[in-house]
Structures are given as C-alpha cells and as structure tokens.
Scaffold this motif. Structure first.
Motif, PDB file in Angstrom:
ATOM      1  N   ARG A  13       0.837  -1.267  -0.071  1.00 14.83           N
ATOM      2  CA  ARG A  13       0.030   0.002   0.022  1.00 14.83           C
ATOM      3  C   ARG A  13       0.872   1.391   0.021  1.00 14.83           C
ATOM      4  O   ARG A  13       0.538   2.228  -0.849  1.00 14.83           O
ATOM      5  CB  ARG A  13      -1.093  -0.093   1.392  1.00 14.83           C
ATOM      6  N   PRO A  14       1.891   1.469   0.703  1.00 19.35           N
ATOM      7  CA  PRO A  14       2.617   2.767   0.520  1.00 19.35           C
ATOM      8  C   PRO A  14       3.201   2.836  -0.702  1.00 19.35           C
ATOM      9  O   PRO A  14       3.161   4.191  -1.234  1.00 19.35           O
ATOM     10  CB  PRO A  14       3.887   2.511   1.686  1.00 19.35           C
ATOM     11  N   TYR A  15       3.510   1.871  -1.596  1.00 17.03           N
ATOM     12  CA  TYR A  15       4.059   2.169  -2.998  1.00 17.03           C
ATOM     13  C   TYR A  15       2.853   2.506  -3.600  1.00 17.03           C
ATOM     14  O   TYR A  15       2.985   3.472  -4.593  1.00 17.03           O
ATOM     15  CB  TYR A  15       4.744   0.733  -3.422  1.00 17.03           C
ATOM     16  N   LEU A  16       1.823   1.888  -3.521  1.00 12.68           N
ATOM     17  CA  LEU A  16       0.702   2.224  -4.475  1.00 12.68           C
ATOM     18  C   LEU A  16       0.128   3.727  -4.158  1.00 12.68           C
ATOM     19  O   LEU A  16      -0.334   4.392  -5.083  1.00 12.68           O
ATOM     20  CB  LEU A  16      -0.550   1.141  -4.426  1.00 12.68           C
ATOM     21  N   ARG A  17       0.044   3.992  -2.789  1.00  8.87           N
ATOM     22  CA  ARG A  17      -0.203   5.418  -2.466  1.00  8.87           C
ATOM     23  C   ARG A  17       0.776   6.428  -3.254  1.00  8.87           C
ATOM     24  O   ARG A  17       0.362   7.390  -3.717  1.00  8.87           O
ATOM     25  CB  ARG A  17      -0.345   5.512  -1.272  1.00  8.87           C
ATOM     26  N   LEU A  18       1.745   6.100  -3.193  1.00  4.27           N
ATOM     27  CA  LEU A  18       2.987   7.037  -3.781  1.00  4.27           C
ATOM     28  C   LEU A  18       2.683   7.218  -5.334  1.00  4.27           C
ATOM     29  O   LEU A  18       2.599   8.053  -5.722  1.00  4.27           O
ATOM     30  CB  LEU A  18       4.361   6.463  -3.660  1.00  4.27           C
ATOM     31  N   VAL A  19       2.367   5.948  -6.145  1.00  3.30           N
ATOM     32  CA  VAL A  19       2.221   5.987  -7.249  1.00  3.30           C
ATOM     33  C   VAL A  19       1.021   6.770  -7.659  1.00  3.30           C
ATOM     34  O   VAL A  19       0.891   7.577  -8.593  1.00  3.30           O
ATOM     35  CB  VAL A  19       2.176   4.626  -7.998  1.00  3.30           C
TER      36      VAL A  19
END
Length: 515
Positions: A88-94
């Motif tokens: 989730r942290p990566y997807l939110r960054l993207v």
C-alpha cells in the motif's frame, strides 16, 4: 476486463447468504469511492474495480463484507505479486504522483512534510545541531583531507522535516519503482549507506537548510516504511560543484553505474560503458548526447554503437520492475500458461515499436529526462494494455472469451500491430507527428483519460473474440497470423485502426463489419 465493479461467481458463492444479494452496492458504499490500497479515486465508468481481501484467504481471511474492500484491478495485482510485503505505501506513492515526474520535494506533501532550517554550532571537533522537531543532537565532526581541501562532515539522525532537495545537484525525478525496491530491502535489512546532505551555507549559529544531494530514493523508501527519521551524512563545507563532482566520481567507479547525468550508459556492456565514459570525459557531463557519442566513435564502430544504445534503451524498459506485461513472458521452465509472450517478441514486436532508435541530439540532463519520460510513458501504456487484456481479478478464472482474446493477441503479428496502434494513439492525443519523436509528453488528466478510452476500445474490439468463421476477413486474418504474415491492412479492413480507437463505434469501417 471491462470497466466497472466485477466479482467472480466463485467469490460470490463464498459469501454468507445474507451478503450475496447486493454485495457490489454494499462494497461501493463501504469504499466511499476510493481504492483501499492506493487511496486513489475509483471511477466505475473507466476503471476495472475488483474486491480485495484485507486478510488474504491464504492466511485464513474470510470472504465477507467485513474483510473485502474495493480496489483498482492493477493495485490488486500488485498486492498479489508483492506477496508478504505491504504494497500500500508504494501504491499510494504512485497514485499521488499520478504519472507526474516529481523530484524528492514533489513528494513532500504526500508525506505531510514541511521542511525547515536547522541551526548548527561548533565546539572544537564536536557539532551541535538544533532540529525543526525540537530535538538537539551533539555529533563528532569527522574530517577527510584531499590535496585540494579538507572536508568536514557529521552523521546525524534527521527527522523528515529537516531535509530539502538539492536542486543544484539532483534535478532528476524520483522513480517510484526504485524506491519500492529499496523499501522491500528495508523490510529485511538496515539501510546500508546513508543519504548525503550538505549545508546550504557554512555559516554557524544561524539557520541553514540541509540539502540532500544523494540518496533521494533511499529516503523516500524510508518514509514509505513509516519511519520518522533517517541517519544521514551531512557535509559542513561542501559546495554544489564539489557535491556534483563527488557523486560523479563515485558513480564512475561503480560497475554498471554511469556518470551523471546519463544513466543510459549503465545498461550497456562493459565495452560500451568504457567507451561512453571516455567520450563523457572528453566533452564533459553537460554536453554529452546520444548523437554526440555516435559521432565521436570511429566510423567503423558507429553501427555497433547505435545497436548498443538501442539495446540499452530496450533493456531499461524490459528490466523495469514496474512493467507488468512481463508477468506473461514465457518462462524457460515450468508449466505452460494459457497466455504467454516470448521475451524476444516483447522486445522486438512491442517495446522496439514504441521506442525511438535514432540517437537524440539533446544534451546532459535534458537528454536523460527525455528518455526517462519516454520509458515511463511506455511502461504506463503497456501496463494499461496488459491489465485490461490479460489480468484476472483475485479468485477468478479467465472466461473462454478472455482466453481466446489473449491467444489471438500474443501472435507476433498482433503484438506488432498493437504496438503500432498504441504509438499512433499517443501522438494523436499529443497532437504531434509520431515520426522520429519520443513518447516524452507529460499528459494531463484529460489526455490520460482519452488514452485509456482508446486502449479500452483496442482490447474490447470483437476482432479478438468473434468466431474465425463469422466473416471472410476474419478467416484471412487467422491465416495471416498463423503464418506470421498478418499485415496492418488485414486489421484495418476489419475496423481495428486508430480511427476506431478515437471514434469507437462511430468509426464507419467498424460499423461496416460489426454493426
């Protein structure tokens, strides 16, 4: 998969009886219109939306309303690919970047960071640093002497709000997939090398900004991991020119990592890396270009030099961790999948059809930035295509129609034509000629919407699923694909062209065959 909220029959059967009726409406109300993984907006008219288990079934999670949440299909796929890591942290960054090319400071709002100055004082070989979060730290001062100068630095645990981006030394954009790779390593290991900062001024006892000139991806990964501070190496007397020279010198000595700013060279073989570094030393980092490198080579080596450059461009995209179409590349060993693309076909029929082979004249940072944007855009285009064409939601199996579509699309003739249409669609929306131009435009939200609509029409065209015997043209196309002789005219005759991607069912040629 078409747009809207989808749920497989097998998943619905696992729901409690009292939740089966109206489950999609209940999940939509629960979502408030946001993807639970990336926190981005869900659009039922343009997004493929699936139900995602908060606690995976493999870990005992139930299939019920309490444990299900709506997510974009690509986010759901990324979560499954990450397996044990919280994606989730990566997807939110993207999602926050939304295809924008942002530097470190472009992500500060995402992490709710408002950087502020620090104050450094000195007593002998010790420094005291007053930090914007209210902490004060005392640190020993280390020194290294070169023939030109003695450099002094400290190691200090910096809170998020103490770090600014060094725009003079780091003009490049963050690559979220690189930060994601480091984030994954941080789940197992400590941060191996600290980020490096320098003080904006050498003056003591007054506010100064700490400018990060190296380690932006490590720092972003640290914030993604939920940490509030990062240990950094802070130079007390390093100018911007000296910081640039330091980074370039280190990178030149690391195998497969080129001098700044031309990352492309790092994907070449050792032979061509060495030649490129000789060229860069002869003209300087700010004046290097692809065209300049080829012209610098002896005549007898220029053809091979162009091949090396082009191979590096292809490999840069093919090796990108964010390229999801590689999930469908045929494995050398293992069970045969229903939809498989050979790596050679992915290179030669798709990626090479989207890239520009001609060496570019732009120089230095501009050259690298243009190729970066081209690669990022190609990856985004192929992800949109493969998600719609090949991906299957969690707990679902491909329908016979989806399997047939996949089989037809992975013919070499189909892949080459799909690549051609994607490139034509891109430049139609960009209002530019596709000839010899990089796909380096920065689309706004409306342009991306138009592009996605075009890809949807490409994937959902009946040419991929209608029985071969339905129309004379289809039988001809089948023969051409099987003999690897399919031409664009065969596709266009059946109404699959740029015109259809733009106009949809209003395309006259499409209506002629499929009305």
């Amino acid at each position: 998969m078409s747009a809207g909220i989808t749920m497989s029959k097998s998943m619905k059967k696992k729901l409690p009886l009292e939740e089966q009726e109206g489950i999609l409406d209940l999940l939509w109300a629960k979502s408030s219109g946001f993807c639970w993984l990336c926190q981005g907006t869900l659009n039922r008219a343009s997004d493929t939306i699936v139900a995602d288990h908060e606690i995976p079934e493999s870990e005992g999670g139930p299939t019920d309303l309490a444990n299900l949440n709506l997510a974009h299909s690509p986010c759901n796929s990324a979560k499954r690919a990450a397996r044990t890591m919280d994606v989730r942290p990566y997807l939110r960054l993207v999602s926050y970047a939304n295809k924008r090319r942002l530097k470190y400071d472009g992500y500060l709002k995402h992490f709710d960071i408002n950087p502020a100055s620090v104050v450094i004082s000195r007593s002998g070989q010790n420094a005291t640093i007053e930090l914007p979060n209210g902490d004060t730290q005392e640190c020993p001062i280390f020194a290294e002497k070169t023939p030109q100068k003695e450099f002094e630095y400290i190691f200090v645990s910096l809170p998020r709000e103490a770090i600014f981006n060094d725009d003079d030394c780091q003009p490049r954009a963050i690559r979220p997939e690189h930060a994601w790779a480091i984030y994954g390593d941080l789940q197992r290991n400590p941060l191996h090398e600290p980020p490096s900062c320098r003080t904006e001024t050498e003056a003591l006892e007054r506010p100064t900004r700490l400018l990060m000139f190296d380690g932006q991806h490590k720092t972003i990964a640290t914030w993604m991991a939920g940490r509030d501070s990062v240990t950094a190496k802070v130079y007390l007397n390093l100018s911007s020119s000296a910081a640039n020279e330091l980074v370039n010198s280190i990178q030149a000595k690391i195998k497969k990592l080129p001098l700044s700013p031309f990352e492309l060279a790092g994907k070449m073989s050792d032979e061509w890396q060495n030649k490129f570094q000789e060229y860069e030393k002869s003209v300087g980092s700010t004046d290097i270009s692809e065209k300049g490198f080829i012209d610098w080579l002896p005549n007898t080596e220029r053809t091979r030099g162009k091949q090396a450059l082009h191979g590096a461009l292809v490999q840069g995209i093919l090796g990108d961790e964010g390229l999801r179409i590689t999930n469908y590349v045929k494995k050398p060993s293992g069970p045969r999948e229903s939809i498989e693309i050979t790596e050679q076909a992915l290179k030669t029929k798709i990626i090479e059809g989207l890239l520009i082979k001609d060496p570019q004249r732009s120089k230095g940072n501009d050259a690298q930035a243009a190729r970066d944007r081209e690669a990022e855009n190609i990856i985004a285009c192929l992800n949109r295509f493969s998600d719609l064409a090949f991906d299957v939601p969690e707990g679902s199996n491909r329908t016979p129609q989806e399997s047939e579509r996949g089989r037809r699309m992975v013919y070499q003739g189909s892949l080459a034509y799909i690549s051609k249409l994607i490139r034509e669609l891109w430049f139609h929306i960009a209002c530019r000629s596709a000839e010899k131009n990089l796909m380096d435009d920065e689309f706004d939200e409306n342009q991306w919407k138009l592009f996605q609509e075009g890809i949807d029409r490409l994937v959902n065209h009946p040419i991929w699923t209608a029985p071969w015997g339905d129309k004379p043209g289809l039988k001809t196309l089948q023969t051409g694909l099987e003999k690897n002789q399919a031409s664009k005219e065969l596709f266009e005759e059946l109404g699959l062209s740029l015109t259809h991607l733009v106009m949809g069912n209003k395309d006259p040629q499409f209506r002629k065959h499929w009305s």
